[in-house]
Design a protein around this motif. Structure first.
Motif: not given
Lengths: 115, 112
Positions: A53-78
């Protein structure tokens, strides 16, 4: 086989500043993606996961991550970190056909938040 | 609800001695994992159980490591004899119907 690369072993940041923890992966098959947090002398706790589904995922404690298939990345942000976010953060992947049962972890990134 | 319980939390032994770690998973969780976490590394799977059956033990060093989960609930991981390189944290985790992994706090082993 899968592999996970966490590009930074340590990330120092001041309180209330934004942070990004980087994760790249390699896999010959489609994977699920995860971020776990480990506080000192504790076990790992799931922060968030990407299954579909959506490539932007929200988690606990205000963290989120974005899945980028072309760059094979999954960076975590706050957007604004707290002292209490000081911990080790692990990115992990698992092949779609195995669910959680075949997790491959990165080496971890230590987030150090100072006042 | 109680989480995954591990004991002992810390263990210091001399090399060539035996050591055992115990894990009690979350009630109702049929799948149990033992992971090895070396200093500065991510966890690596040692063995996975489905109920009492070890379904993946390909990464378990069978010359000195053994594990059991006799009644499909608690599990024990044993090292005999321990070597200096076995100093690490041994993590237990379990999953239920949702598939999400829940980790215990780990057992930290120091081999002198």
């Amino acid at each position: 086989a899968q592999s996970v690369t966490q590009l930074d072993s340590q990330v120092p940041v001041f309180e209330e500043a934004p942070v990004e923890l980087r994760c790249n992966y390699s896999s010959s098959v489609s994977v699920y993606l995860f971020w776990y947090v480990q506080y000192p002398n504790q076990g790992l706790q799931l922060l968030l996961k990407y299954l579909s589904g959506s490539t932007l995922v929200k988690g606990i404690n205000g963290f989120e991550a974005e899945f980028n298939k072309s760059q094979t990345s999954f960076h975590l942000r706050k957007p604004s970190v707290h002292i209490s976010d000081t911990a080790e953060y692990f990115c992990a992947v698992s092949p779609l056909n195995s669910g959680y049962s075949t997790l491959t972890f990165g080496k971890g990134t230590m987030l150090l938040v100072s006042p | 609800e109680a989480g995954v319980v591990q004991s002992p939390r810390y263990k210091i032994i001399e090399k060539k001695q035996p050591v055992a770690f115990w894990c009690n998973p979350i009630s109702g969780h049929n799948t149990l994992y033992w992971y090895l976490q070396n200093l500065g590394q991510g966890p690596e799977l040692l063995i996975r159980y489905e109920n009492e059956e070890a379904v993946d033990d390909s990464q378990l060093p069978k010359d000195r490591f053994s594990a059991e989960r006799l009644k499909g609930v608690d599990s024990t991981l044993k090292i005999q004899p321990a070597e200096l390189g076995d100093s690490a944290v041994y993590l237990c985790a379990s999953t239920g119907a949702t598939g999400e992994l829940f980790f215990g706090e780990g057992s930290r082993l120091t081999v002198l």
